[in-house]
Structures are given as structure tokens and as C-alpha cells.
Design a protein around this motif. Structure first.
Motif, PDB file in Angstrom:
ATOM      1  N   GLY A 208       0.829  -1.294  -0.202  1.00  0.00           N
ATOM      2  CA  GLY A 208       0.058  -0.030  -0.034  1.00  0.00           C
ATOM      3  C   GLY A 208       0.910   1.256  -0.007  1.00  0.00           C
ATOM      4  N   VAL A 209      -0.027   2.672   0.040  1.00  0.00           N
ATOM      5  CA  VAL A 209       0.870   3.510   0.164  1.00  0.00           C
ATOM      6  C   VAL A 209       0.920   4.416   1.468  1.00  0.00           C
ATOM      7  N   ASP A 210       1.873   5.089   1.640  1.00  0.00           N
ATOM      8  CA  ASP A 210       1.925   5.822   2.923  1.00  0.00           C
ATOM      9  C   ASP A 210       1.125   7.234   3.335  1.00  0.00           C
ATOM     10  N   VAL A 211       1.021   7.770   2.229  1.00  0.00           N
ATOM     11  CA  VAL A 211       0.024   9.069   2.218  1.00  0.00           C
ATOM     12  C   VAL A 211      -0.846   8.975   1.025  1.00  0.00           C
ATOM     13  N   ILE A 212      -2.075   9.414   1.384  1.00  0.00           N
ATOM     14  CA  ILE A 212      -3.092   9.770   0.346  1.00  0.00           C
ATOM     15  C   ILE A 212      -3.457  11.129   0.501  1.00  0.00           C
ATOM     16  N   LEU A 213      -3.645  11.917  -0.484  1.00  0.00           N
ATOM     17  CA  LEU A 213      -4.351  13.007  -0.615  1.00  0.00           C
ATOM     18  C   LEU A 213      -5.778  12.950  -1.454  1.00  0.00           C
ATOM     19  N   ASP A 214      -6.801  13.037  -0.973  1.00  0.00           N
ATOM     20  CA  ASP A 214      -8.201  12.807  -1.213  1.00  0.00           C
ATOM     21  C   ASP A 214      -9.187  13.816  -1.413  1.00  0.00           C
ATOM     22  N   ASN A 215      -9.789  14.293  -2.604  1.00  0.00           N
ATOM     23  CA  ASN A 215     -10.679  15.102  -2.780  1.00  0.00           C
ATOM     24  C   ASN A 215     -12.129  14.347  -2.937  1.00  0.00           C
ATOM     25  N   MET A 216     -12.244  13.308  -2.963  1.00  0.00           N
ATOM     26  CA  MET A 216     -13.536  12.727  -3.141  1.00  0.00           C
ATOM     27  C   MET A 216     -14.485  12.438  -1.875  1.00  0.00           C
ATOM     28  N   GLY A 217     -13.566  12.286  -0.818  1.00  0.00           N
ATOM     29  CA  GLY A 217     -14.497  11.922   0.486  1.00  0.00           C
ATOM     30  C   GLY A 217     -15.145  10.943   0.678  1.00  0.00           C
ATOM     31  N   ALA A 218     -16.440  10.708   0.883  1.00  0.00           N
ATOM     32  CA  ALA A 218     -17.356   9.588   1.347  1.00  0.00           C
ATOM     33  C   ALA A 218     -17.111   8.537   0.039  1.00  0.00           C
ATOM     34  N   LYS A 219     -17.190   8.745  -1.266  1.00  0.00           N
ATOM     35  CA  LYS A 219     -16.885   7.822  -2.194  1.00  0.00           C
ATOM     36  C   LYS A 219     -15.954   6.994  -2.043  1.00  0.00           C
ATOM     37  N   TYR A 220     -14.773   7.418  -1.871  1.00  0.00           N
ATOM     38  CA  TYR A 220     -13.499   6.736  -1.772  1.00  0.00           C
ATOM     39  C   TYR A 220     -13.200   6.242  -0.417  1.00  0.00           C
ATOM     40  N   LEU A 221     -13.618   6.596   0.585  1.00  0.00           N
ATOM     41  CA  LEU A 221     -13.270   6.253   2.005  1.00  0.00           C
ATOM     42  C   LEU A 221     -12.707   5.019   1.959  1.00  0.00           C
ATOM     43  N   THR A 222     -13.690   3.934   1.875  1.00  0.00           N
ATOM     44  CA  THR A 222     -13.304   2.440   2.244  1.00  0.00           C
ATOM     45  C   THR A 222     -12.111   1.931   1.146  1.00  0.00           C
ATOM     46  N   ARG A 223     -12.308   2.633  -0.057  1.00  0.00           N
ATOM     47  CA  ARG A 223     -11.152   2.162  -1.178  1.00  0.00           C
ATOM     48  C   ARG A 223      -9.862   2.456  -0.451  1.00  0.00           C
ATOM     49  N   ASN A 224      -9.876   3.837  -0.466  1.00  0.00           N
ATOM     50  CA  ASN A 224      -8.658   4.697   0.391  1.00  0.00           C
ATOM     51  C   ASN A 224      -8.027   4.017   1.363  1.00  0.00           C
ATOM     52  N   ILE A 225      -8.697   3.540   2.291  1.00  0.00           N
ATOM     53  CA  ILE A 225      -8.267   2.655   3.467  1.00  0.00           C
ATOM     54  C   ILE A 225      -7.647   1.418   3.088  1.00  0.00           C
ATOM     55  N   THR A 226      -8.355   0.741   1.930  1.00  0.00           N
ATOM     56  CA  THR A 226      -7.628  -0.587   1.560  1.00  0.00           C
ATOM     57  C   THR A 226      -6.301  -0.217   0.975  1.00  0.00           C
ATOM     58  N   ALA A 227      -6.241   0.893   0.259  1.00  0.00           N
ATOM     59  CA  ALA A 227      -4.900   1.366  -0.432  1.00  0.00           C
ATOM     60  C   ALA A 227      -3.840   1.753   0.381  1.00  0.00           C
ATOM     61  N   LEU A 228      -4.058   1.821   1.766  1.00  0.00           N
ATOM     62  CA  LEU A 228      -3.152   2.532   2.698  1.00  0.00           C
ATOM     63  C   LEU A 228      -2.108   1.593   3.009  1.00  0.00           C
ATOM     64  N   ALA A 229      -0.921   1.842   3.473  1.00  0.00           N
ATOM     65  CA  ALA A 229       0.086   1.036   3.996  1.00  0.00           C
ATOM     66  C   ALA A 229      -0.092   0.978   5.742  1.00  0.00           C
ATOM     67  N   GLU A 230       0.540   0.066   6.201  1.00  0.00           N
ATOM     68  CA  GLU A 230       0.555   0.241   7.734  1.00  0.00           C
ATOM     69  C   GLU A 230       1.116   1.655   8.047  1.00  0.00           C
ATOM     70  N   GLU A 231       0.504   2.357   9.164  1.00  0.00           N
ATOM     71  CA  GLU A 231       0.877   3.525   9.681  1.00  0.00           C
ATOM     72  C   GLU A 231       0.548   4.520   8.498  1.00  0.00           C
ATOM     73  N   GLY A 232      -0.227   4.273   7.473  1.00  0.00           N
ATOM     74  CA  GLY A 232      -0.376   5.220   6.417  1.00  0.00           C
ATOM     75  C   GLY A 232      -1.436   6.265   6.978  1.00  0.00           C
TER      76      GLY A 232
END
Length: 325
Positions: A208-232
Motif C-alpha cells: 500500500g501507499v504511505d500517504v493519500i491526498l483525497d478530494n472525493m470524501g465518502a465515495k473513496y473512503l473505504t477504497r482509500n483505507i484499503t490502499a493505505l500501508a501500515e501506519e499510512g
């Protein structure tokens, strides 16, 4: 002074240009004769009646300008009349004059024109504060920014690349994906045909990735968490995909990850001034060296403000849309 006003909440046709009394800077403020103003998606929301300015801020739309210092309020010693500057605003940018707190006024970076500089304050301060000051992105970490061809995205890709991160981004057309690659993105994902979290999983061997900058909010929340690395760290700065979503706390806790929601506009003058100072110290040298550059889609005359809003709403632009006074 000339200023854009919205007669009532509505579409771009609600924007009209009118004459308003000239401004006078108060204590600690700088009066700027505006050369150009930058558009931001928040401007569209304000025009529609969904994003009122913070208490005490100008009701005129516009959160960033470039121009020339015209007058100084009491106690301002850091600027002189005639200085060419750009400024981060809480409002008031779509006008021939604006007042800004002295700490939110920044010099024009070397090699950047006065008009081009209007593309910098909001994106540079947003990216630097959220990705690096809050998100803590470090060299050799990995980073995802959604909408890589937009104003925020083009700046985020460049800064993360220059500071040694591995950059992932999403974009919807071949032209936009090519631009993202040219700016330094290592992996560019076609969000219309590909699932970004799967692509990230493949390219990071499941880390996964360490940092995500997101402008989508609710629509991508679950998917962004899936894409995060540990301690992301997931930093949410926009709500284009809605405001409310369920969160799997177990998934977040297993990764010891963080979800951070933040805005720039409503911060205190002191907070924004500190961000501006950090941007001048850390980002401006990269601009002066030519390692980072403002990406500008189009510069339109002030009286074509409605067309500028239509272009942003259409989503076909890449980089910043500017209004020339």
C-alpha cells in the motif's frame, strides 16, 4: 473597484461584474491591485450557495490572486508599495482590489510571471500543508493523489516527486495521464477503467501507499483505507464524492492508520501565515530552480468569469484556470 458578485445562488450565469467601493487596508493588512485571480472548486460551491466564506471574510468569491502592493495598513513592515506579490485569501479574489493579511502575502518566485503566480497560493499551500506538514510524507515513501491533472494534483505530483517519494495518481483521459507522467508520476491509473486500490496493491507487493491526498470524501473512503500501508495517512481535503460513509475501524486499526479531515480556508490568520512562510521557504526555491512549475490550463479575461466556471465544471481542464484583470 470592479468585482464579481453572484446575484443569487445558481449556475455560472448568476455571476455578474459590478462596481463596489474601493478598499482600504486595516492594521496588519496589505492592499493589492489584482493582476490575476485563480479559480478553485470551492469557488463553484460558493457560487451555488453551498460554501459560504468564513466569518469576517469578504463575500466576494476568490481565494488566491497575484498583483501589486498598492497600500499598507498600520504595522506592516514586510512589504512596500509597488512590490509584486501573490496572496492566499479567505475570499475577495474576483476583484480589481483585495486586502490580505500581511502574513498571507508572498513574493513572486523567481522565473514565474505576475499572471502565472495567481496559480500558486492555494495549490502550493494546500499541498505543502496537507501532504508534508500534516501527512508527513518523507523521502522514499509512497504517495497517491487523486485527480492528478487538476490544480492540486499537478502541484502534488511535482512536489512529491522532487522530494523523493514514489508517486501514484489517477486521471481519466490519455492526455491527462500523459501530463501526470511528464510531471513525475511513477504510476498513473485510469480511474474509469482500472481499480486504483488493485493497481496499488500490484505495484507495492501488497504493502500500500504511505500517504493519500483525497478530494472525493465518502465515495473513496473505504477504497482509500484499503490502499493505505501500515501506519499510512489518509488526508481528506474535498467532498466531491459525498460527506457520509461507513468506516471499517477494524481495518484502520489493523494498519495503525490515520484518517485526517482538514480545510485550509477556515484556518486562522496565524495558521495560514505560518503555512505561507513554510511554502516560501520550501516550495519557492523549487519553482525558482525550474524543478516545479505552475501548470495553467487557460487564462481568460475577467469579464469571461462565467465561461471560466463552466470550463471548470466541465472537468476537461488540466491545471489551473486563471482570470486576468
Amino acid at each position: 473597484m470592479r468585482a464579481v458578485v453572484a446575484s443569487e445562488p445558481g449556475g455560472p450565469e448568476a455571476l455578474t461584474i459590478t462596481e463596489l467601493p474601493d478598499l482600504t487596508p486595516g492594521p496588519g493588512e496589505v492592499l493589492i491591485d489584482v493582476a490575476a485571480a485563480g479559480l478553485n472548486r470551492a469557488d463553484l460551491l460558493q457560487r451555488q450557495g453551498f460554501y459560504p466564506p468564513p466569518r469576517g471574510a469578504s463575500a466576494i468569491i476568490g481565494m488566491e490572486v497575484s498583483g501589486t502592493v498598492a497600500a499598507l495598513g498600520d504595522g506592516v513592515e514586510t512589504w512596500q508599495v509597488g512590490d509584486e506579490v501573490c496572496a492566499l485569501l479567505a475570499g475577495g479574489g474576483y476583484a480589481s482590489q483585495v486586502v490580505a493579511p500581511a502574513g498571507q502575502v508572498m513574493p513572486i518566485p523567481a522565473g514565474v510571471s505576475l499572471i502565472e503566480a495567481a496559480a500558486l497560493p492555494e495549490v502550493a499551500c494546500t499541498v505543502w500543508s496537507n501532504v508534508f506538514m500534516i501527512g508527513g510524507l518523507r523521502q522514499h515513501e509512497s504517495f497517491l493523489v487523486h485527480g492528478g491533472a487538476g490544480g492540486i494534483g499537478t502541484m502534488a505530483i511535482q512536489l512529491a516527486h522532487q522530494l523523493g517519494a514514489r508517486v501514484f495518481t489517477t486521471a481519466g483521459t490519455p492526455e491527462k495521464r500523459a501530463l501526470c507522467s511528464a510531471l513525475g508520476a511513477d504510476v498513473v491509473i485510469d480511474y474509469r477503467e482500472e481499480t486504483f486500490e488493485d493497481i496499488i496493491d500490484d505495484h507495492t507487493e501488497g504493502r500500500g501507499v504511505d500517504v493519500i491526498l483525497d478530494n472525493m470524501g465518502a465515495k473513496y473512503l473505504t477504497r482509500n483505507i484499503t490502499a493505505l500501508a501500515e501506519e499510512g495517512r489518509l488526508v481528506v481535503i474535498g467532498l466531491q464524492g459525498g460527506t457520509t460513509a461507513e468506516i471499517d475501524l477494524n481495518a484502520l486499526m489493523r494498519k495503525r492508520a490515520a484518517v485526517i479531515g482538514t480545510t485550509l480556508r477556515s484556518r486562522s490568520v496565524e495558521g495560514k501565515s505560518a503555512i505561507c512562510a513554510s511554502v516560501v521557504a520550501n516550495v519557492w526555491p523549487l519553482l525558482a530552480a525550474g524543478d516545479v512549475k505552475p501548470i495553467i490550463d487557460v487564462v481568460l479575461p475577467f469579464d469571461q468569469v462565467a465561461d471560466a466556471h463552466r470550463r471548470m465544471e466541465g472537468g476537461e481542464h488540466s491545471g489551473k484556470i486563471l482570470l486576468r484583470l
